[in-house]
Design a protein around this motif. Structure first.
Motif, short mmCIF file in Angstrom:
data_model
loop_
_atom_site.label_atom_id
_atom_site.label_comp_id
_atom_site.label_asym_id
_atom_site.label_seq_id
_atom_site.Cartn_x
_atom_site.Cartn_y
_atom_site.Cartn_z
N MET A 1 1.20 -1.43 0.17
CA MET A 1 -0.24 0.04 0.06
C MET A 1 0.55 1.35 -0.04
SD MET A 1 -3.43 -0.29 2.36
CE MET A 1 -4.49 -1.17 2.48
N SER A 2 0.12 2.37 -0.52
CA SER A 2 0.72 4.27 -0.63
C SER A 2 0.81 4.48 1.10
CB SER A 2 0.63 4.19 -2.16
OG SER A 2 -0.57 4.45 -1.72
N LEU A 3 1.26 5.18 1.12
CA LEU A 3 1.50 5.78 2.05
C LEU A 3 0.61 7.34 1.83
CD1 LEU A 3 5.34 6.41 3.56
CD2 LEU A 3 3.25 4.48 4.48
N LYS A 4 0.06 8.03 2.57
CA LYS A 4 -0.83 9.03 2.37
C LYS A 4 -0.67 9.91 3.21
CE LYS A 4 -4.47 6.07 1.15
NZ LYS A 4 -3.53 4.93 1.76
N ALA A 5 -1.04 10.93 3.15
CA ALA A 5 -1.09 12.50 4.57
C ALA A 5 -2.38 12.12 5.39
CB ALA A 5 -0.81 13.71 3.77
N TYR A 6 -1.83 12.29 6.91
CA TYR A 6 -2.81 12.29 7.82
C TYR A 6 -2.41 13.43 8.84
CZ TYR A 6 -5.23 8.06 6.05
OH TYR A 6 -5.36 7.40 5.36
N GLU A 7 -3.23 14.33 9.14
CA GLU A 7 -3.36 15.26 9.96
C GLU A 7 -3.35 14.61 11.34
OE1 GLU A 7 -4.11 19.83 11.09
OE2 GLU A 7 -4.94 18.89 9.55
N ARG B 1 -7.47 13.21 6.82
CA ARG B 1 -7.61 12.60 6.04
C ARG B 1 -6.65 13.75 4.52
NH1 ARG B 1 -4.14 11.50 1.95
NH2 ARG B 1 -4.58 9.98 0.08
N ARG B 2 -5.47 14.28 4.73
CA ARG B 2 -5.31 15.41 4.16
C ARG B 2 -4.26 15.36 2.27
NH1 ARG B 2 -3.98 20.06 6.61
NH2 ARG B 2 -3.89 20.97 4.80
N SER B 3 -5.26 15.28 1.11
CA SER B 3 -4.90 14.40 0.25
C SER B 3 -3.85 16.03 -0.33
CB SER B 3 -6.13 13.74 -0.77
OG SER B 3 -6.94 15.13 -0.65
N ASP B 4 -4.47 17.03 0.24
CA ASP B 4 -3.69 18.35 -0.33
C ASP B 4 -2.40 18.15 -0.21
OD1 ASP B 4 -5.02 18.60 2.38
OD2 ASP B 4 -3.93 19.96 2.03
N LEU B 5 -1.69 17.46 0.61
CA LEU B 5 -0.30 16.99 1.50
C LEU B 5 0.07 16.10 0.54
CD1 LEU B 5 -0.85 18.22 4.54
CD2 LEU B 5 -0.24 19.93 3.34
N ASP B 6 -0.38 15.41 0.04
CA ASP B 6 0.83 14.20 -0.54
C ASP B 6 0.94 14.58 -1.27
OD1 ASP B 6 -1.16 12.33 0.47
OD2 ASP B 6 -2.64 11.39 -1.10
N SER B 7 1.31 15.35 -1.51
CA SER B 7 2.40 15.83 -2.75
C SER B 7 3.86 16.02 -2.08
CB SER B 7 2.11 17.38 -3.64
OG SER B 7 2.30 18.00 -2.81
N ARG B 8 3.47 16.14 -0.39
CA ARG B 8 4.84 16.47 0.39
C ARG B 8 5.67 14.79 0.78
NH1 ARG B 8 3.85 21.01 3.88
NH2 ARG B 8 2.48 22.49 2.39
N LEU C 1 0.71 17.00 14.53
CA LEU C 1 1.85 16.57 13.03
C LEU C 1 0.75 16.13 12.07
CD1 LEU C 1 2.89 13.83 16.51
CD2 LEU C 1 4.01 15.94 15.52
N ILE C 2 1.83 16.00 10.76
CA ILE C 2 1.48 14.84 9.39
C ILE C 2 2.04 14.06 9.93
CG2 ILE C 2 1.58 15.80 7.30
CD1 ILE C 2 -0.16 17.75 8.56
N VAL C 3 1.61 13.01 9.72
CA VAL C 3 2.14 11.52 9.42
C VAL C 3 1.73 11.04 8.36
CG1 VAL C 3 2.15 9.12 10.14
CG2 VAL C 3 1.84 11.55 11.82
N PHE C 4 2.76 10.47 7.05
CA PHE C 4 2.62 9.54 6.39
C PHE C 4 2.15 8.25 6.66
CE2 PHE C 4 3.94 13.84 3.97
CZ PHE C 4 3.03 13.88 3.04
N ALA C 5 1.26 7.37 6.07
CA ALA C 5 0.84 5.98 7.02
C ALA C 5 0.04 5.86 5.33
CB ALA C 5 0.26 6.04 8.35
N GLU C 6 -0.31 4.56 5.85
CA GLU C 6 -1.47 3.20 4.94
C GLU C 6 -2.36 4.19 5.14
OE1 GLU C 6 -0.56 0.10 4.44
OE2 GLU C 6 1.69 -0.02 4.48
N ASN C 7 -3.50 4.19 6.39
CA ASN C 7 -4.76 4.96 6.64
C ASN C 7 -4.30 5.46 8.09
OD1 ASN C 7 -4.81 2.74 9.42
ND2 ASN C 7 -4.19 1.14 7.35
N GLY C 8 -5.76 6.16 8.57
CA GLY C 8 -5.53 7.04 9.46
C GLY C 8 -5.30 6.38 10.70
N VAL C 9 -5.94 4.97 10.89
CA VAL C 9 -6.12 3.85 11.93
C VAL C 9 -3.86 4.22 12.76
CG1 VAL C 9 -5.25 1.71 13.53
CG2 VAL C 9 -7.41 3.24 12.18
N MET C 10 -3.30 3.88 11.25
CA MET C 10 -2.18 3.90 11.41
C MET C 10 -1.18 5.27 12.19
SD MET C 10 0.70 1.89 8.51
CE MET C 10 0.16 0.54 8.96
#
Length: 69
Positions: free
Chosen positions: A1-7, A49-56, A11-20
């Motif tokens: 799975m790919s990492l996605k941005a979550y707030e 979920r912060r898809s606007d930060l996925d580019s980071r 903190l901004i965390v890159f993880a596979e899902n919100g629980v992680m």
């Protein structure tokens, strides 16, 4: 799975899902000993979920990580 941005809190965390993301960030927000005594705070902690930060995303990362601004 790919990492996605979550707030998660401040903190901004890159993880596979919100629980992680929440599980990864929570000990950095408060010590685990405090979470044990504040279960309602743990439940209230949200990973938004912060898809606007996925580019980071650092493409070299394959494990969850905290984004350093």
């Amino acid at each position: 799975m790919s990492l996605k941005a979550y707030e998660v809190g401040p903190l901004i965390v890159f993880a596979e899902n919100g629980v992680m993301a929440k599980s990864f960030a929570a000990p950095l927000i408060r010590p685990n000993s405090e979470w044990v005594n504040a279960v309602t705070d743990w439940v209230a902690l949200m990973a938004t979920r912060r898809s606007d930060l996925d580019s980071r995303l650092d493409a070299a990362q394959t494990e969850p990580y905290i984004h350093q601004a």
